[in-house]
Design a protein around this motif. Sequence first.
Motif, PDB file in Angstrom:
ATOM      1  N   UNK A  26     -12.230 -24.892 -11.119  1.00  0.00           N
ATOM      2  CA  UNK A  26     -11.943 -25.713  -9.940  1.00  0.00           C
ATOM      3  C   UNK A  26     -11.303 -24.836  -8.869  1.00  0.00           C
ATOM      4  N   UNK A  27     -11.911 -24.862  -7.690  1.00  0.00           N
ATOM      5  CA  UNK A  27     -11.406 -24.052  -6.574  1.00  0.00           C
ATOM      6  C   UNK A  27     -10.814 -24.999  -5.543  1.00  0.00           C
ATOM      7  N   UNK A  28      -9.526 -24.840  -5.289  1.00  0.00           N
ATOM      8  CA  UNK A  28      -8.850 -25.733  -4.348  1.00  0.00           C
ATOM      9  C   UNK A  28      -9.091 -25.310  -2.916  1.00  0.00           C
ATOM     10  N   UNK A  29      -8.995 -24.015  -2.670  1.00  0.00           N
ATOM     11  CA  UNK A  29      -9.168 -23.537  -1.295  1.00  0.00           C
ATOM     12  C   UNK A  29     -10.636 -23.593  -0.893  1.00  0.00           C
ATOM     13  N   UNK A  30     -10.885 -23.744   0.398  1.00  0.00           N
ATOM     14  CA  UNK A  30     -12.256 -23.753   0.901  1.00  0.00           C
ATOM     15  C   UNK A  30     -12.744 -22.334   1.155  1.00  0.00           C
ATOM     16  N   UNK A  31     -14.056 -22.180   1.210  1.00  0.00           N
ATOM     17  CA  UNK A  31     -14.671 -20.890   1.530  1.00  0.00           C
ATOM     18  C   UNK A  31     -14.801 -20.815   3.052  1.00  0.00           C
ATOM     19  N   UNK A  32     -14.130 -19.840   3.710  1.00  0.00           N
ATOM     20  CA  UNK A  32     -14.154 -19.789   5.181  1.00  0.00           C
ATOM     21  C   UNK A  32     -15.583 -19.680   5.716  1.00  0.00           C
ATOM     22  N   UNK A  33     -15.886 -20.523   6.708  1.00  0.00           N
ATOM     23  CA  UNK A  33     -17.230 -20.481   7.296  1.00  0.00           C
ATOM     24  C   UNK A  33     -17.524 -19.116   7.916  1.00  0.00           C
ATOM     25  N   UNK A  34     -16.473 -18.432   8.401  1.00  0.00           N
ATOM     26  CA  UNK A  34     -16.694 -17.135   9.052  1.00  0.00           C
ATOM     27  C   UNK A  34     -17.211 -16.087   8.070  1.00  0.00           C
TER      28      UNK A  34
ATOM     29  N   UNK B   2      -5.014 -19.253 -11.197  1.00  0.00           N
ATOM     30  CA  UNK B   2      -5.040 -17.994 -10.440  1.00  0.00           C
ATOM     31  C   UNK B   2      -4.609 -18.345  -9.022  1.00  0.00           C
ATOM     32  N   UNK B   3      -3.477 -17.803  -8.607  1.00  0.00           N
ATOM     33  CA  UNK B   3      -2.938 -18.096  -7.275  1.00  0.00           C
ATOM     34  C   UNK B   3      -3.133 -16.856  -6.412  1.00  0.00           C
TER      35      UNK B   3
ATOM     36  N   UNK C  61      -1.487 -16.418 -12.865  1.00  0.00           N
ATOM     37  CA  UNK C  61      -1.836 -15.071 -12.383  1.00  0.00           C
ATOM     38  C   UNK C  61      -1.682 -15.094 -10.862  1.00  0.00           C
ATOM     39  N   UNK C  62      -0.799 -14.273 -10.324  1.00  0.00           N
ATOM     40  CA  UNK C  62      -0.555 -14.250  -8.877  1.00  0.00           C
ATOM     41  C   UNK C  62      -0.994 -12.886  -8.342  1.00  0.00           C
ATOM     42  N   UNK C  63      -1.863 -12.899  -7.331  1.00  0.00           N
ATOM     43  CA  UNK C  63      -2.386 -11.639  -6.779  1.00  0.00           C
ATOM     44  C   UNK C  63      -1.730 -11.310  -5.443  1.00  0.00           C
ATOM     45  N   UNK C  64      -1.911 -10.072  -5.003  1.00  0.00           N
ATOM     46  CA  UNK C  64      -1.482  -9.588  -3.681  1.00  0.00           C
ATOM     47  C   UNK C  64       0.000  -9.821  -3.422  1.00  0.00           C
ATOM     48  N   UNK C  65       0.834  -9.537  -4.422  1.00  0.00           N
ATOM     49  CA  UNK C  65       2.284  -9.714  -4.242  1.00  0.00           C
ATOM     50  C   UNK C  65       2.816  -8.435  -3.584  1.00  0.00           C
ATOM     51  N   UNK C  66       2.477  -8.317  -2.297  1.00  0.00           N
ATOM     52  CA  UNK C  66       2.861  -7.156  -1.486  1.00  0.00           C
ATOM     53  C   UNK C  66       3.632  -7.613  -0.256  1.00  0.00           C
ATOM     54  N   UNK C  67       4.479  -6.733   0.245  1.00  0.00           N
ATOM     55  CA  UNK C  67       5.150  -7.020   1.514  1.00  0.00           C
ATOM     56  C   UNK C  67       4.093  -7.213   2.603  1.00  0.00           C
ATOM     57  N   UNK C  68       4.324  -8.190   3.461  1.00  0.00           N
ATOM     58  CA  UNK C  68       3.350  -8.500   4.512  1.00  0.00           C
ATOM     59  C   UNK C  68       2.384  -9.583   4.096  1.00  0.00           C
ATOM     60  N   UNK C  69       2.346  -9.889   2.783  1.00  0.00           N
ATOM     61  CA  UNK C  69       1.500 -10.985   2.282  1.00  0.00           C
ATOM     62  C   UNK C  69       2.387 -12.017   1.597  1.00  0.00           C
TER      63      UNK C  69
ATOM     64  N   UNK D 215      -6.440 -21.185  -6.603  1.00  0.00           N
ATOM     65  CA  UNK D 215      -5.827 -21.824  -5.436  1.00  0.00           C
ATOM     66  C   UNK D 215      -5.044 -20.823  -4.601  1.00  0.00           C
ATOM     67  N   UNK D 216      -4.676 -21.258  -3.395  1.00  0.00           N
ATOM     68  CA  UNK D 216      -3.767 -20.483  -2.560  1.00  0.00           C
ATOM     69  C   UNK D 216      -2.335 -20.857  -2.890  1.00  0.00           C
TER      70      UNK D 216
END
Length: 919
Positions: free
Chosen positions: A327-335, A304-305, A523-531, A509-510
């Motif tokens: 398995x999650x490659x990206x980190x969870x933002x502290x914010x 899932x990208x 599976x690729x999400x948010x395939x929108x202009x600006x992203x 992953x990202x």
Amino acid sequence: MTTFIFDVLKDLKDSEINLSKLTFILPSKRAGLFLKHQLYKVADETIFSPEIISIEEFVENTSQLKPISNTELLFEFYNSYVTLTKKENQDTFEVFSKWAQILLQDFNEIDRYLIPQENIFNYLSDIQELKHWSLEQNKTDFVKNYLSFWNKLYTYYTHFTQQLLNKNSGYQGLIYREAVKNLESYIQSNTEKKHVFLGFNALNTAEETIIQKLLEHDVAKIYWDIDQVFFNNQKHDAALFTRQHQTRWKYFENNPFHWITNNYSKEKNISIYGVPKNIGQSKYIGTLLNNLSQSDPSLQNTAVVLGDENLLIPVLNSLPSTIEALNITMGFPLKSIPLASLFESLFKLHKNPSKSFYYKDAINIIAHQFIRPLFYFDDTDYASKIIETIEANNIIYLTSDRLKQIAAKAETIIDILFTNWEIAIDDALKNCSQLILTIKNDLIENKASNLLPLEYLFRFNELFNELSRLNSEYHHIKDISALFSIYKELLSTETLDFQGEPLQGLQIMGMLESRVLDFETVIISSVNEGILPSGKSNNSFIPFDVKLENNLPTYKEKDAVYTYHFYRLLQRAKNIHIIYNTEADVLTGGEKSRFITQLQLENIHKINHQIIAPHVPVIQPKLNQINKTPQLLNQIIEVAKQGFSPSSLSNYIRNPIDFYYQKILKIKEHDDAEETVAANTLGTVVHNTLEDFYKPFIGEFLTVENIKNLKPKINETVSHHFKNEYKEGDITKGKNLIVFEIAKRYVSNFLDLEIQDLKAGNQIKMIAVEAENNVFIDIPELNFPINLTGKVDRVDEYNGVTRIIDYKTGQVSQSSVEIVDWEAITTDYDKYSKSFQVLTYALMMHQSNQIQLPVEAGIFSFKNLRHGFLKFAQKDKTGPYAKKNALITEDTIDKFSIELKKLVLEICNLDIPFTEKEI
């Protein structure tokens, strides 16, 4: 499906190259892990693992410099800025950090692309000179300072980079530039080492120089991952950089170009889904994974990208329970961690030095999920005690001393949260560290169920340790506002890394983490202009035309990078699911990405395009209904014994469900602290003031002199009652002062009305003030007693006629106390609620023999005093010529009693449920 990494390893093996002696250089560490995992597939025997490093590690080793964080770079750069800028022209560190971030990015780009620094900075300075009329004689100080800044850019750069080099450290661009300088020395020292570069695409000038030099000295091989469909199409951006490398690099004039593959044209199952909103996308990813897990429970070769990495948490919450390995490659933002909101609230509270705190800010902190347990001592919840005291006493601004008065046992945590923040930054940071330690000591008592919160605390402890180190080393943070700014900067870059088995199960992953990796199902999400792609953005001091002239990347190259990553994911995949948001968004556009349109126009693959709408069940609005039970009837009987008040019966007429909540369930509306005096508080103050004024005259005739003597007491009496009702709320300024003056005006106007009446020759004798009533009413149909209870504001005798008076501080008109249809008095709240109340008072006082009929009953409306006493009246019909009878007689009471008893019987009837009314 064979992967790119496997194909590279197989080619090297077929070339009879000893894999153990190679140094593999990849775009990321993650790709190196997958390469190591694939080695066994091509090795015929046990071998030593080759050296596998990322391009960043290789460049750092070559440059002999260590990288430092963006935040520390800011501190270092500020040193240079302060050294080279006159004190009167210096920005504070907080202001500096806003523009310095952009300048540091430009420094980084200039170095990564090996641009002659002096030339470009002089060029930028000359542009600004032209823009601001450098030949103009009378330049303003602002323009002079502005041009001086641009003229100093090269000086800033030189001083800053030299300071870093003296410490053997650097930012990415500087490390790349130094690596290029050291390259000849590196090659001479490593003539026997063979380097293999694989999976690269967009290379900066420094990377190109390094790789080409190594290739020319025959100590390197390079493998590109590009498909012929893209490579042969001169307009396809996925191969933009690869085509440039092939045509521009001298090495490829005499050496083969590895590789142009033919995977993209193979048969693929491509589905495109338009789904509304981000949460909709997340939920649909869960649905897709659930369907996929039916045939492949392990989802071993599925990724899932996330085009928008903010979808990570919604996606994790949408995963089907059947997924075992993840398995999650990206980190969870502290914010995004709950602890971040706590420190943000603390910094905002102390940002502007003050001895007192706005109550909502203080409650926000005290009620925080990590703080509230720290206020629990000896089985007492002091957090609740503080909040209740604030609300009960209308404390709008409070001090730490006031908090300690309320919760003396919580003095230590109150000190950490609310004191010594403004004295020094070191003290503020100590408070943060002490707070983390205090929370940890509380959580560790139940360690097993608090593992994740403890991990949060550990990461935030690291963050504040870093802030303390930077501040003690550089001393640039002078106030809480600057500390807050740097804290947010650090927070935005820090992540909480997930631990998992990177080679097992579903991969999340990202886009950048997908480099070099291949999956069968994507599976690729948010395939929108600006992203995807991110579109035009120019967060730089270097103008677009200057970037073009110096071969610096612009938004076009950035878009080409996204294009490559997107299409590379599709190259070897067999099952592709592309999801985009159908809902237009103000910030990110919202239209589907050009990548989707391009896929459709290529006409290479058959594409299934669907618009997915979530199933939204139609829920018919249904009025709430509570059926009465014998137990519920017992509670109604208890209420009846204590007495139905006119207001509670009016409440039932307005909405029976509210009567049920308030009288049966005893649910009261939550009262917040009143920042502005509430209408009911104003009413209570006016009522109580008039009670104090008129009680001494009970049994006496009022005189003009009596009333005039009351007028000087208005200010004192109203103030006294405001203090009783509004507690510690401030009525000396703002809206509250206006309400205070209104209360005084209401009382004064009422006394003026009394004086006018008396001067006109009317006689007024006071009979009762705030008269208590509790009477029994006989309802033969019920086998339990029914009482009525209530307090009448005033009873007097006006020219010999007894009047029952109710005070209203709101607007009431004469028509509100007139009645035509007796049956409607217990059903039409809007029309007859005022009549119902005054008639109930008349019935009670008559039944208790406090008055003799006939009497008058009505209302003094303080917003409508010019109309005087608004008398209850019976009308024989509607319209202007209707006859009115203002006297309440035995006949009036009898008619009202019939309707009142019907109402009480309805309340006590087991077969009639409490049914909500549409209001």
